[in-house]
Each structure stands twice: as C-alpha cells, then as structure tokens.
Scaffold this active site. Structure first.
Site, mmCIF file in Angstrom:
data_model
loop_
_atom_site.group_PDB
_atom_site.id
_atom_site.type_symbol
_atom_site.label_atom_id
_atom_site.label_comp_id
_atom_site.label_asym_id
_atom_site.label_seq_id
_atom_site.Cartn_x
_atom_site.Cartn_y
_atom_site.Cartn_z
ATOM 1 N N LYS A 189 48.795 22.975 21.226
ATOM 2 C CA LYS A 189 48.311 21.599 20.991
ATOM 3 C C LYS A 189 48.869 21.016 19.705
ATOM 4 O O LYS A 189 49.036 19.801 19.576
ATOM 5 C CB LYS A 189 46.790 21.523 21.045
ATOM 6 C CG LYS A 189 46.031 22.167 19.885
ATOM 7 C CD LYS A 189 45.844 21.270 18.684
ATOM 8 C CE LYS A 189 45.374 22.062 17.476
ATOM 9 N NZ LYS A 189 45.375 21.284 16.248
ATOM 10 N N THR A 246 43.357 16.270 18.413
ATOM 11 C CA THR A 246 44.505 16.153 17.499
ATOM 12 C C THR A 246 45.542 15.156 17.985
ATOM 13 O O THR A 246 46.348 14.692 17.189
ATOM 14 C CB THR A 246 45.171 17.527 17.258
ATOM 15 O OG1 THR A 246 44.973 18.357 18.366
ATOM 16 C CG2 THR A 246 44.603 18.219 16.079
HETATM 17 O O1 LIG Z 1 43.466 22.102 14.313
HETATM 18 C C1 LIG Z 1 42.969 21.097 13.880
HETATM 19 C C2 LIG Z 1 41.774 20.457 14.474
HETATM 20 O O2 LIG Z 1 41.231 21.235 15.482
HETATM 21 C C3 LIG Z 1 43.571 20.408 12.702
HETATM 22 O O3 LIG Z 1 44.686 19.736 13.142
HETATM 23 P P1 LIG Z 1 45.891 19.440 12.155
HETATM 24 O O4 LIG Z 1 46.364 20.785 11.648
HETATM 25 O O5 LIG Z 1 46.902 18.722 12.972
HETATM 26 O O6 LIG Z 1 45.339 18.601 11.035
#
Ligand SMILES: O=C(CO)COP(=O)(O)O
Ligand SMILES: NC(=O)C1=CN([C@@H]2O[C@H](COP(=O)(O)OP(=O)(O)OC[C@H]3O[C@@H](n4cnc5c(N)ncnc54)[C@H](O)[C@@H]3O)[C@@H](O)[C@H]2O)C=CC1
Length: 338
Positions: A189, A246
């Site tokens: 993801k 995200t």
């Molecule tokens: O894993 C995350 C939320 O579940 C944080 O996402 P980011 O690392 O893209 O900030």
C-alpha cells in the site's frame, strides 16, 4: 504506575513514539529505544519528541534509552524502525525468547525479504507477530479510535498473551494468523499511495484515484497470492483498510512524496536529506523486481518504480492508460490477459 509488565518499543520515530504513548495510557512502564541521543534526552527530560512527533505530550511512564541491552528482560517488544534497518537494529537485541511485534512496513532491499524473515534471522528464538493497519501516528498519539490487524505466528496462544498487552479502549487489534498477508498489505500500500499522490499532483481527478486504488488492490492480491497470503487478510485492515487511508490523505508521507513527484519535483531531490521515512520509495524497486521475477503483473508498482528512477510522470501515466484492454477479474481473463 501500573502493576502490568513493562513493554518495550524499538524505534522512536513518529510511529514508535505514538505506540509508546498509546501503550502507556493504562499507566504501565514503556521502554523506548531511540537512534538519536537527542531524542532520548528530550523524551526523558521534557516528555516530548520534537524531532518526530512534536504535537504530542508524552506520558512520564515512557523512559527512553539508546541501549538495546536494557531490553534483555522484556517479554514483549514492539519493533518500529524503518524497514531497511530492522534486521541490523534487532541484531543488537539479547537473544532470549520473547514476543516480537513488528510494526514496520516494507520489504528489505537486496534480499527481498519481508520483515518477519529479517527478524527471525536477527532475533532467533523470538515468536513473531505483525501489527499493521490504517494508523496515522498523530491520531493514535491523540487517543483517537484505531483498529489494526495483529497477526500472530504463534497462533491463539500468542494472541492471548499479546491482545491484553496491546489493546486499549481506543486501540483495537483484530486477530489473524497470516503474518505474510499482514506484511504484504502494509508494504504494497505504501507504493500504491505514491501512485495516488502522483495522480493528485498531476491533477488527474478523483475518478483516476479510485481506479488506482481498485486496480492497485488487484495487484496487492496477485502478489499476496504468489507469496501465500490469504485474500481475506488483504481485504481487511492491514490491506484494503490501510490502502484507503494512505491513498487519500496528504498526512501520508508516501502520498505526499507522490504528489510532489506529480508536481514535477525530482525523486533524488525529495529523498536527499529527508529525516522522515517514505517507505514506498524503498519498497518500489524491490517489489517491482520481485513481481517481475515471479511473473506477477503489477503495472502500477512498475510505474511508480519508473517515476522514482526519473521517468516523466505524465509519460508514465500515458503508458499505463495505453495498455491493451483486458478483463477486470482474473477468472474472466480468457484471452483478455494482456
Ligand atoms: O502507514 C501509515 C498509515 O497506516 C503511514 O503512512 P505514511 O508512511 O505514508 O505516512
Ligand atoms: N508514521 C506512521 O504513521 C506510521 C509508520 N509506520 C511504519 O513505521 C516504521 C517507522 O516509521 P516512522 O516511525 O514513521 O519513522 P519516522 O519517519 O517518523 O522517523 C524515522 C525513524 O528512522 C530512525 N532512523 C533513521 N536512521 C536510522 C538508523 N540508521 N538506524 C535506526 N533507526 C534509524 C529515526 O531514529 C526515526 O525513528 C516505517 O516502516 C513506517 O512505514 C507504520 C504505521 C504508521
């Protein structure tokens, strides 16, 4: 102060600090390992982490340290380092049997290993669990309601130990025994969030973003199937749930990185000297390579990899749109497999 056993957290970036704060909310002692001595000093003296989570006032029952030997006697340790250094950091932990709860999201470059394989080699004798789901650190630190997958290689017996140690009124783990699935969801993801950011940066609209989420989810399922993950796991909090979070918010470092790429910034400039981690940028090359070697079609992941290597984002999107038409479902593919 509480009579509950102390818990360890290794990694005092925004996520490790938020998890320490959440765990301390029942008054228990939490030992937090930080890489930077100045983070240790600020947490112990001011109960703040100005480098990685400046918005939070931390509990005085959180004690920070730079010394991994301090963790030797702890039965439960959460591991929250960046994915690329997880094995290296864990090699410094005393080798005693304990529950190691992996919270990092990524695939190791070079080896192509998931975190549970890296951890098993670095900390033999541990029983691995994976905590993953839609969890922005600042929301968890603020006590906002959050649900995660807690995948336990030790099955129900490990869950019975870990669930009471980790669950809090606003932090709700759901049981799984699919460690591989939980890790693939979080790693893939992050790459797809970069793709959604690119689309946002190019002003391609919300239809395009929804299409990327759905087609990206298909890529996650195909890759998961190739590695033995359960489709049901990837359809849950650690896969689809985290993908939706995200891919929709500039609170995501991965989405924000993609948005800047779509707006014309160069990956090398965006990655130089950055203090916070955008795991998708490290995972994309190794994931694209693994997918190609296993014959798993992941065109969106390959597109992100190409943009990170310097390809023009608009041209890469044009190539994606020009791919031959095909069936949406694998089961309907027939001759439409291009
Ligand atoms: O894993 C995350 C939320 O579940 C944080 O996402 P980011 O690392 O893209 O900030
Ligand atoms: N921030 C979040 O909301 C969430 C993050 N995660 C995952 O947690 C993991 C850690 O991310 P964050 O806490 O966000 O980090 P961060 O981006 O806030 O901070 C970077 C971290 O890397 C550490 N670091 C840098 N160089 C290091 C080295 N050589 N050795 C050891 N540590 C080093 C820093 O000390 C700091 O803890 C990542 O895999 C991320 O995907 C998972 C869920 C939510």
């Amino acid at each position: 102060m509480s009579a509950a056993p102390a818990i360890g957290v290794i990694g005092a970036g925004s996520w490790g600090t938020a998890l320490a704060q959440m765990l301390s909310s029942d008054g228990r002692d939490v030992l937090l390992w930080a890489y930077e001595p100045e983070v240790v000093a600020a947490i112990n003296a001011e109960h703040r982490n100005p480098l990685y989570l400046p918005s939070a006032s931390l509990s005085p029952t959180i004690r920070a340290t730079c010394d991994l030997p301090d963790f030797a006697a702890l039965d439960t340790v959460l591991v929250v380092t960046p994915a690329q250094v997880l094995g290296k950091v864990l090699a410094g932990l005393a080798r005693s049997p304990r529950d190691l709860v992996l919270c990092s999201k990524g695939i190791e470059a070079g080896s192509g290993r998931l975190m549970n394989d890296a951890a098993r080699e670095a900390a033999p004798g541990s029983t691995i669990a994976v905590l993953s789901g839609p969890t922005f650190a600042h929301e968890v630190a603020a006590g906002l309601p959050t649900a995660v997958t807690l995948a336990c290689e030790g099955g129900r017996a490990q869950w019975e130990r870990l669930a009471p140690a980790i669950a809090r009124p606003a932090f709700r783990p759901y049981y799984s025994d699919d460690v591989t699935g939980a890790e693939i969801g979080g790693a893939v993801k992050n790459v797809l969030a970069i793709a959604c950011g690119v689309v946002d940066g190019l002003n391609l609209g919300q239809n395009a973003r929804a299409a990327l989420i759905a087609r990206g989810f298909s890529e996650m399922l195909r890759f998961g199937e190739a590695l033995g993950a359960e489709t049901e796991t990837l359809s849950g909090l650690c896969g689809l749930g985290d993908l939706v979070l995200t891919c929709s918010s500039t609170s995501s470092r991965n989405f924000s990185l993609g948005k800047a790429l779509g707006e014309g910034a160069l990956a090398a400039d965006l990655m130089a000297d950055r203090r916070t981690v955008a795991e998708g940028a490290h995972t994309a090359p190794v994931l694209a390579d693994l997918a190609q070697r296993r014959g798993v079609a992941m065109p969106i992941v390959a597109a992100v990899d190409a943009i990170l290597r310097g390809a023009d984002a608009r041209a890469v999107v044009a190539d994606l749109l020009a791919r031959p038409l095909r069936a949406e479902l694998e089961s309907d593919a027939g001759d439409l497999t291009a």
